[in-house]
Design a protein around this motif. Structure first.
Motif, PDB file in Angstrom:
ATOM      1  N   VAL A  61       0.343   8.741  52.736  1.00 39.81           N
ATOM      2  CA  VAL A  61      -0.925   8.501  53.434  1.00 39.81           C
ATOM      3  C   VAL A  61      -0.988   7.061  53.932  1.00 39.81           C
ATOM      4  O   VAL A  61      -1.430   6.791  55.060  1.00 39.81           O
ATOM      5  CB  VAL A  61      -2.115   8.820  52.502  1.00 39.81           C
ATOM      6  N   ARG A  69      -8.107  10.933  54.861  1.00 38.92           N
ATOM      7  CA  ARG A  69      -9.188  11.562  54.114  1.00 38.92           C
ATOM      8  C   ARG A  69     -10.513  11.551  54.853  1.00 38.92           C
ATOM      9  O   ARG A  69     -11.450  12.270  54.470  1.00 38.92           O
ATOM     10  CB  ARG A  69      -9.360  10.853  52.765  1.00 38.92           C
ATOM     11  N   SER A  70     -10.639  10.787  55.937  1.00 39.34           N
ATOM     12  CA  SER A  70     -11.938  10.648  56.603  1.00 39.34           C
ATOM     13  C   SER A  70     -12.004  11.253  58.002  1.00 39.34           C
ATOM     14  O   SER A  70     -13.087  11.611  58.464  1.00 39.34           O
ATOM     15  CB  SER A  70     -12.326   9.164  56.689  1.00 39.34           C
ATOM     16  N   GLU A 131      -7.865  21.719  60.166  1.00 36.87           N
ATOM     17  CA  GLU A 131      -8.803  21.016  59.283  1.00 36.87           C
ATOM     18  C   GLU A 131     -10.014  21.893  58.945  1.00 36.87           C
ATOM     19  O   GLU A 131     -10.645  21.696  57.903  1.00 36.87           O
ATOM     20  CB  GLU A 131      -9.260  19.718  59.950  1.00 36.87           C
ATOM     21  N   SER A 135      -7.924  22.863  53.363  1.00 30.43           N
ATOM     22  CA  SER A 135      -8.409  21.629  52.745  1.00 30.43           C
ATOM     23  C   SER A 135      -7.424  20.493  53.001  1.00 30.43           C
ATOM     24  O   SER A 135      -6.265  20.722  53.374  1.00 30.43           O
ATOM     25  CB  SER A 135      -8.583  21.818  51.240  1.00 30.43           C
ATOM     26  N   LYS A 136      -7.883  19.261  52.765  1.00 29.51           N
ATOM     27  CA  LYS A 136      -7.003  18.103  52.926  1.00 29.51           C
ATOM     28  C   LYS A 136      -5.805  18.209  51.984  1.00 29.51           C
ATOM     29  O   LYS A 136      -4.676  17.873  52.356  1.00 29.51           O
ATOM     30  CB  LYS A 136      -7.774  16.814  52.644  1.00 29.51           C
ATOM     31  N   ASP A 137      -6.045  18.660  50.763  1.00 28.56           N
ATOM     32  CA  ASP A 137      -4.948  18.774  49.805  1.00 28.56           C
ATOM     33  C   ASP A 137      -3.912  19.800  50.265  1.00 28.56           C
ATOM     34  O   ASP A 137      -2.705  19.600  50.109  1.00 28.56           O
ATOM     35  CB  ASP A 137      -5.486  19.173  48.428  1.00 28.56           C
TER      36      ASP A 137
END
Length: 691
Positions: A61, A69-70, A131, A135-137
């Motif tokens: 990241v 994350r944003s 997205e 999920s982000k994960d």
């Protein structure tokens, strides 16, 4: 937004994306079935998000998408930068960076790597849709298991196993920094390609992790990338030059692009190992080396493109184009033999000028009358120039092309001394064709290919293309044997019949030896990539020594094979001095790209020196011992006969002479030039004949 939601509804499920095809795998086998290397996409084991080391997630990241994350899948700041670049870029420039991790996942799974605005827009739509569905994960899990890290490794588990020798679940902070740094330029930063570049890039990743607050400065300092142990591929040096040359040929041999392939090749593992060692041990300091070994049908048994594949993937055996020096005389003499010359023809070594070009001999002298065999054995340049002029320089160029030279061959007079650039594999092919009685030999590497257990390609050897008559090839082999037995290639002797030729270019920039024995033809080249001078480099030294080192092992289990013609010793009177045997440049002249002479200044010679008074006499029994013939039919060694008087020209090649025996053209009779240390027998004083 309509496009985004429409795309979202058509996206596969997360489980479907995890099990998507991994791409075509290629497993390469040696001639004995040994697996040399597995190439193509390798995904390792799938690692779930929770099992991925936190330092690996944070490193990725930090270096690839610190706002991961944003943002909603697309970074507005990056979009603005891309739009500004698109409006101001010049033709030929490609869109730069800006892809988020989500966009990279979308591109990896659904799109190509083509750089244009249309692809960028599709990439953004897919990212926005992903997205909204995942999920982000989940997106980060997909990314870390599918992104390309170089060396054929897709995903962190494959990369970890390839570069560090352990699963991706065990990645340390320093190793995670190395892996995260690879995504930007896998081929440039891969540890196996450039370890220092990978370490430098890892240091940058650690600094970014400190900036994003995922690790402290103390943790970054403690994670020293210099201490990482890189897992070395044991086959990297020994086979990658070969596979890099062979595997692209699949594109024209087969149509299969999806099914896993088993590729069976001609490579002999033992020979390849011997070739590697021969180049590494014998190449002069600061110089590179290359070697190609062909079997009698053209099968490539060994191929080395440099001293170290990890340091340089440039294949000097198949890609480099260098001047061959006197090794090119093969084609001059083939043309002369085809035109009617014979090895025992008498020729005159004398000053010659052709279109303003005057070649010089490496011995620094002219030896008068000699046989064609002696001229070839001792690489006499004036004779090669005469023969080229006689048969025609265009004829010599045509002979070179007939025997497989694919590079441009000029027809300036200096071409007979090797002023045209050639490739090692082409020259080796030419010598192999001579060894096969003039039948064309075409190098090949792939014998068969199977997919899903079925053979989809099988190589067929074509022996129908005859290049020269068998007797011409036999006479050429006669000359090549003499060059090894008593001439410039003596360092290539291996205790059995060998035929070959040396080549050395001006200023010792290139050294060559090419020859054959017992069905194996081997070519060796040495020199610097920048074409700089290599002190002491000559075809009769390091290249010939590397040839001998390799061939002793390559033919050790093969029966001794005699050639069609037995080696014949050239006249003892004509043996040149030690320097011309080993150290003199064969081409003897600097020429520009148009073949015009350039003043070379003083040529460089590396004197061997040393006492040679204890060396053997060069008689026929000595040759028999060198080529192993004495072991087949042991005979008592005869007492060497007194040296004969200088030979007179054969009646078929008369020379006008004055009453005192001197040639009327002003060329003096042949001078007796004994090799250093030669023990001549005392000669009785001859009584002059009555007038």
């Amino acid at each position: 937004m309509i496009a985004v939601y429409s795309t979202k509804s058509s996206l596969p499920s997360f489980d479907e994306l995890k099990s998507s095809p991994n791409g075509q795998m290629i497993r390469v086998h040696a001639a004995d079935g040994t697996v040399l290397v597995s190439l193509g996409p390798s995904y390792g084991q799938w690692i779930s998000y929770d099992d991925i080391p936190e330092v690996m997630r944070d490193a990725m990241v930090a270096v690839e998408d610190r706002r991961f994350r944003s943002h909603p899948g697309v970074d507005p700041v990056a979009i603005a930068r891309i739009l500004r670049f698109a409006m101001t870029r010049e033709e030929g420039q490609r869109l730069q960076g800006g892809s988020t991790i989500t966009q990279q996942v979308a591109r990896t799974i659904f799109l190509s790597n083509k750089y244009d605005m249309g692809r960028k827009i599709r990439e953004m739509i897919l990212a926005l849709a992903m997205e909204r569905k995942f999920s982000k994960d989940q997106i980060l899990e997909l990314y870390l298991n599918k992104v390309y890290f170089g060396g054929g490794a897709y995903g962190i588990d494959a990369a970890s196993r390839k570069f560090f020798g352990h699963p991706g679940t065990e990645l340390s902070l320093a190793e995670s920094a190395v892996v995260a740094g690879l995504v930007k330029a896998p081929s440039r930063y891969a540890p196996t390609a450039d370890a220092q570049a990978a370490i430098d890039r890892a240091s940058t990743v650690l600094k970014l992790m400190v900036e994003t607050g995922t690790i402290s400065a103390q943790q970054a300092a403690a994670a020293d990338p210099d201490t990482i142990e890189i897992e070395r591929d044991p086959n990297q040096n020994s086979v990658r030059y070969f596979t890099d040359w062979a595997l692209p040929q699949l594109e024209v041999l087969i149509d299969e692009t999806e099914a896993p392939l088993e590729v069976w090749t001609t490579l002999d593992v033992g020979m390849q190992r011997a070739a590697d060692e021969a180049i590494r041990v014998n190449a002069p300091k600061g110089a590179q080396g290359a070697l190609v070994a062909l079997d009698r049908d053209g099968a490539v048994r060994a191929l080395v493109g440099g001293r170290d594949y990890v340091s340089s993937i440039y294949n000097r055996a198949t890609q480099a184009e260098r001047q061959p020096g006197s090794a090119f005389k093969l084609f001059v003499y083939l043309a002369a033999l085809e035109a009617g010359h014979r090895p025992d023809d008498i020729v005159v070594d004398e000053p010659v000028e052709i279109r303003g070009w005057s070649p010089r001999n490496s011995s620094g002298r002219f030896s008068g009358e000699m046989t064609l065999r002696a001229a070839f054995a001792y690489s006499v340049n004036t004779i090669a120039a005469k023969l080229g002029q006689e048969v025609g320089f265009g004829t010599v160029a045509d002979m070179a092309r007939r025997f497989g030279i694919t590079t441009k061959v000029n027809t300036h007079p200096a071409m007979v001394l090797g002023s045209s650039n050639v490739r090692l594999i082409d020259m080796t092919r030419a010598f192999a064709s001579v060894s096969q009685q003039g039948v064309s030999v075409t190098p090949y590497a792939i014998t068969r290919v199977t997919a899903n257990g079925e053979t989809i390609y099988s190589h067929q050897v074509d022996r129908s293309h005859v290049l020269v008559a068998p007797y011409v090839a036999a006479e050429m082999t006669d000359l090549l044997q003499s060059a090894v037995a008593t001439g410039t290639g003596r360092a290539a002797q291996i205790g059995r019949p060998v035929a070959g030729k040396t080549g050395t270019t001006t200023s010792n920039k290139d050294g060559w030896f090419l020859g054959f024995s017992s069905g194996i033809t081997t070519g060796v080249w040495m020199g610097r990539d920048d074409a700089g001078r290599v002190p002491g480099l000559a075809g009769g030294r390091a290249p010939a020594q590397a040839f001998a080192s390799f061939m002793r092992r390559a033919v050790a289990r093969r029966p001794v094979e005699q050639f069609d013609t037995e080696v014949t010793l050239p006249e003892w009177q004509l043996e040149p001095d030690e320097r011309s045997w080993y150290y003199g440049p064969d081409n003897g002249v600097f020429v520009d790209e148009d073949g015009n002479p350039i003043d070379p200044g003083d040529p460089y010679y590396d004197e061997r020196g040393g006492d040679r008074t204890g060396e053997e006499e060069l008689d026929q029994s000595w040759i028999d011992r060198m080529i192993g013939r004495d072991r087949e039919d042991p005979q008592p060694t005869p007492t060497p006969a007194p040296p004969p008087p200088p030979r007179q020209p054969a009646d078929r090649n008369p020379q006008p002479r004055s009453e005192d025996g001197a040639p009327r053209n002003g060329i003096p009779p042949a001078t007796s030039i004994l090799p250093p240390g030669y023990r001549a027998q005392p000669q009785p004083t001859a009584t002059p004949a009555a007038p």
